[in-house]
Design a protein around this motif. Structure first.
Motif: not given
Length: 135
Positions: A41-44, A79, A77, A18
């Protein structure tokens, strides 16, 4: 000794899940004597984004004896566990809430060069916050 500090720097820009960008601080003016880091971050929060208006404000908390700063790395970004490094910008501000004097720094993966900036603004204040975005 300089080679060891450069090798240590390379290992310090490791990506965790992330992470979008990492900004490093140094106690010398050439961005070789690592002193600390902060990430977005990408996710937070704080967020790194593709659109500059969607990025979060990163509080730098740079130690007072820091002499230089750079964007150590940026990651697209993904996964995947090993996403590609990305190009981007960080805008550094001498105010705590992404305000005040600013400078835009292109992400640069070399230890020295255009990505290495003085740790203080033109007004003499430490950079206190940043917004980073991927291009």
């Amino acid at each position: 000794m300089a080679i060891l500090s450069q090798l240590a720097h390379l290992s310090l820009a490791n990506r965790t899940h992330g992470k979008g960008t990492q900004i490093n601080f140094y106690t010398d003016t050439q961005c070789t004597a690592y002193h600390g880091e902060v990430a977005a971050w990408w996710n937070r929060m704080p967020l790194v984004a593709v659109e500059p208006t969607q990025t979060g404000c990163i509080t730098l908390n740079m130690p007072g004896d820091s002499l230089s700063i750079n964007t150590a790395s940026m990651w697209a970004y993904s996964t995947e566990t090993q996403p590609a490094e990305a190009a981007g910008y960080c805008v550094l501000y001498d105010g705590f809430e992404c305000n005040g004097q600013s400078i835009t720094v292109l992400s640069h993966y070399h230890l020295t060069g255009p990505g290495c900036q003085p740790s203080r603004s033109f007004g003499g204040y430490l950079w206190k916050s940043a917004k980073c975005y991927i291009i």
